[in-house]
Design an enzyme around this catalytic site. Sequence first.
Site, mmCIF file in Angstrom:
data_model
loop_
_atom_site.group_PDB
_atom_site.id
_atom_site.type_symbol
_atom_site.label_atom_id
_atom_site.label_comp_id
_atom_site.label_asym_id
_atom_site.label_seq_id
_atom_site.Cartn_x
_atom_site.Cartn_y
_atom_site.Cartn_z
ATOM 1 N N THR A 134 0.695 -0.974 -0.105
ATOM 2 C CA THR A 134 0.226 -0.257 0.415
ATOM 3 C C THR A 134 0.735 1.046 0.099
ATOM 4 O OG1 THR A 134 -1.331 -1.451 1.570
ATOM 5 C CG2 THR A 134 -1.805 1.629 1.558
ATOM 6 N N GLU A 163 -6.428 -9.647 7.350
ATOM 7 C CA GLU A 163 -6.155 -11.694 7.492
ATOM 8 C C GLU A 163 -7.368 -12.019 8.497
ATOM 9 O OE1 GLU A 163 -3.219 -9.157 10.711
ATOM 10 O OE2 GLU A 163 -2.020 -8.385 8.564
ATOM 11 N N ASN A 216 -9.691 1.650 2.687
ATOM 12 C CA ASN A 216 -9.126 1.981 3.694
ATOM 13 C C ASN A 216 -9.973 2.450 5.019
ATOM 14 O OD1 ASN A 216 -8.257 -1.196 3.657
ATOM 15 N ND2 ASN A 216 -6.324 -0.298 4.404
ATOM 16 N N PHE A 257 -19.520 -4.232 8.134
ATOM 17 C CA PHE A 257 -18.320 -3.755 9.293
ATOM 18 C C PHE A 257 -19.241 -2.587 10.158
ATOM 19 C CE2 PHE A 257 -14.121 -2.241 9.037
ATOM 20 C CZ PHE A 257 -13.617 -3.576 8.589
ATOM 21 N N GLY A 261 -16.931 -1.726 18.535
ATOM 22 C CA GLY A 261 -15.827 -2.698 19.309
ATOM 23 C C GLY A 261 -14.682 -1.808 20.715
ATOM 24 N N GLY A 265 -7.671 -1.048 14.835
ATOM 25 C CA GLY A 265 -6.149 -1.213 14.958
ATOM 26 C C GLY A 265 -5.606 -2.131 13.548
ATOM 27 N N CYS A 268 -2.810 -2.447 9.339
ATOM 28 C CA CYS A 268 -3.437 -0.945 7.796
ATOM 29 C C CYS A 268 -4.369 -0.179 8.436
ATOM 30 C CB CYS A 268 -3.855 -2.157 7.309
ATOM 31 S SG CYS A 268 -3.058 -3.247 6.083
ATOM 32 N N LYS A 271 -2.292 3.432 10.381
ATOM 33 C CA LYS A 271 -1.550 4.093 9.335
ATOM 34 C C LYS A 271 -2.488 4.509 7.982
ATOM 35 C CE LYS A 271 0.910 -0.143 6.847
ATOM 36 N NZ LYS A 271 0.323 0.219 5.732
ATOM 37 N N LYS A 329 -7.535 -8.616 16.053
ATOM 38 C CA LYS A 329 -9.126 -9.156 15.325
ATOM 39 C C LYS A 329 -8.686 -10.805 16.130
ATOM 40 C CE LYS A 329 -8.849 -9.529 10.613
ATOM 41 N NZ LYS A 329 -9.840 -9.401 8.969
HETATM 42 N N1 LIG Z 1 -1.266 -7.280 6.080
HETATM 43 C C1 LIG Z 1 -2.092 -7.670 5.211
HETATM 44 O O1 LIG Z 1 -3.512 -7.104 5.990
HETATM 45 C C2 LIG Z 1 -2.355 -6.169 4.404
HETATM 46 C C3 LIG Z 1 -3.565 -6.078 3.202
HETATM 47 C C4 LIG Z 1 -2.958 -5.013 2.196
HETATM 48 C C5 LIG Z 1 -2.288 -4.245 2.309
HETATM 49 N N2 LIG Z 1 -1.175 -4.706 2.976
HETATM 50 C C6 LIG Z 1 0.267 -3.597 2.113
HETATM 51 O O2 LIG Z 1 0.917 -4.618 2.273
HETATM 52 C C7 LIG Z 1 2.064 -4.432 2.455
HETATM 53 C C8 LIG Z 1 3.074 -5.983 3.291
HETATM 54 O O3 LIG Z 1 2.711 -6.151 4.681
HETATM 55 P P1 LIG Z 1 2.110 -6.993 5.228
HETATM 56 O O4 LIG Z 1 1.633 -7.528 6.325
HETATM 57 O O5 LIG Z 1 2.591 -8.437 4.484
HETATM 58 O O6 LIG Z 1 3.628 -7.189 5.696
HETATM 59 P P2 LIG Z 1 4.769 -7.903 6.696
HETATM 60 O O7 LIG Z 1 5.843 -7.428 7.530
HETATM 61 O O8 LIG Z 1 3.513 -9.020 6.870
HETATM 62 O O9 LIG Z 1 5.717 -8.438 5.908
HETATM 63 C C9 LIG Z 1 6.386 -8.033 4.684
HETATM 64 C C10 LIG Z 1 7.417 -9.035 4.688
HETATM 65 O O10 LIG Z 1 8.733 -8.459 3.914
HETATM 66 C C11 LIG Z 1 9.706 -8.980 4.259
HETATM 67 N N3 LIG Z 1 10.946 -7.562 3.691
HETATM 68 C C12 LIG Z 1 11.354 -6.313 3.796
HETATM 69 N N4 LIG Z 1 12.030 -5.921 3.110
HETATM 70 C C13 LIG Z 1 11.962 -6.352 2.147
HETATM 71 C C14 LIG Z 1 13.532 -7.046 1.022
HETATM 72 N N5 LIG Z 1 14.545 -6.371 0.593
HETATM 73 N N6 LIG Z 1 13.058 -8.371 0.355
HETATM 74 C C15 LIG Z 1 12.628 -9.067 0.672
HETATM 75 N N7 LIG Z 1 12.497 -9.488 1.715
HETATM 76 C C16 LIG Z 1 11.550 -8.321 2.446
HETATM 77 C C17 LIG Z 1 10.037 -8.592 5.625
HETATM 78 O O11 LIG Z 1 10.926 -9.621 6.454
HETATM 79 C C18 LIG Z 1 8.613 -9.552 6.371
HETATM 80 O O12 LIG Z 1 8.129 -10.672 6.014
HETATM 81 C C19 LIG Z 1 2.032 -3.477 3.170
HETATM 82 O O13 LIG Z 1 2.212 -2.161 2.136
HETATM 83 C C20 LIG Z 1 0.508 -3.113 4.077
HETATM 84 O O14 LIG Z 1 0.159 -2.062 3.582
HETATM 85 C C21 LIG Z 1 -1.245 -5.271 4.272
#
Ligand SMILES: NC(=O)c1ccc[n+]([C@@H]2O[C@H](COP(=O)([O-])OP(=O)(O)OC[C@H]3O[C@@H](n4cnc5c(N)ncnc54)[C@H](O)[C@@H]3O)[C@@H](O)[C@H]2O)c1
Length: 440
Positions: A134, A163, A216, A257, A261, A265, A268, A271, A329
Amino acid sequence: MMSADRERPGAVGSNVAVIGAGYVGLTTAACLAHLGHQVLCADILPERVEALSRGEVPIVEQGLEQLVGEGLDTGRLRFVLGGAEAARSAEFVYLSVPTPQGEDGSADLSYIEAAAREIGPVLPAEAIVINKSTVPVGSTRVVEKELGRTDVYVVSNPEFLREGSAVSDFLEPDRVVIGSDDQSAAIRVAALYVGVPAPLMVTDPASAETIKYASNAFLATKLSFVNAVAAVCEAVGADVSDVVLGMGYDQRIGHEFLKPGPGYGGSCFPKDTSALVRIAEESGYDFDLLKGVIAVNDEQFDRVADKVEAMVGGDVSGRTVAVWGLTFKARTDDLRESPSLEVIRRLLDRGAVIRAHDPTVDGRPEGPVWEHIEIGADPYAACDGADVLAVLTEWDEYRWLDFDKVAGAMATPRVVDTRNLLDRSRLMHRGFEYVAIGRG
Ligand SMILES: NC(=O)c1ccc[n+]([C@@H]2O[C@H](COP(=O)([O-])OP(=O)(O)OC[C@H]3O[C@@H](n4cnc5c(N)ncnc54)[C@H](O)[C@@H]3O)[C@@H](O)[C@H]2O)c1
């Protein structure tokens, strides 16, 4: 569970690299392998790469371990250390690295920039870098600059998975959004999703990036709105459960939604709402509405702490608060920006003793707040000698416990049910004092 048919004729067996094996990257990698692509998934954490190569999935996500196992068995999914290793023979490279909140509230792009710099020199010509993290409007250009290449494409493809249901959300999403100024690149990315039954939308990169933040922010707005309505319900003696049911029958509003609650948190919403406020500010618009949403959410943590304090007579100092639920959650092990921890912090500041339980937390995680939280072996142990119980995450298993045993374990049977999860009449029948959210 999954309707995508990986044996379907015409499935594209593309070479795909996924950079980042977290909640989004690992789900993306496993699902794309399931769809028939050859996927190399990279992370910078050696222990994560090693565990995944053995089929050990480090996060709690329904169906993910099964898909990772399937990918490893078929040979379509492999894990490697470092983005360059994954990207050197890829036709498509997904970036799914963190974009945490920077100090001024804006998104910190340093992980994205570092990943782009790393893969730039090794990318094959005509490769497409797909930004799934994102990121603020304009980040497609930032990635292009860091790649330092004129013979590759950068496309935005925001992720909307939740998630707890990440795998089914990826394979059966509400929509797939592709942001690209180059039509042929957009068509190539769209082909990766053949077999995914969802509307597919191609737009310019700025619109794709804005769709993610606006979605979001809107969801967060719904949550803050319903928490504000819950506060009104408490004041006027209405029951928020009936109010949202009645509202939701209006098809323009819907039932989804609208759940009060302890505040929103997770990794996502906090931030992404802050980032959108900043994006708006930088472009000359004061997004006051969204600032209000964020403020209502912060107040909600205080309101919950107040409820717990009121339950023990107005001073929680030295009193033991049992907490059920630590993750942001249910059905995930993710503790990032958990409302539960926000409430706990406030109670600790007021001198409370915290004894907690969560189905996914055994042992004490590292970090400042954790030193002050005792983790119970089970929900009953967390209630041992407690003056009040706060239910902070909506784990289903908490609904079906032996509440006579819970009452017996507590010094005084009192519950603050911030998820309106438990059966109020059953608890009151057993002698509990009970308060929830939005029920006067
Ligand atoms: N978690 C969610 O529900 C969700 C949903 C939609 C979008 N997003 C977006 O997706 C993105 C990732 O979120 P996430 O929750 O999967 O993060 P996360 O922290 O679970 O995973 C990120 C991974 O990237 C790895 N990493 C960091 N730098 C790296 C590099 N240079 N090379 C290889 N690996 C590297 C980290 O070690 C980690 O394992 C964010 O921008 C987030 O906003 C998250």
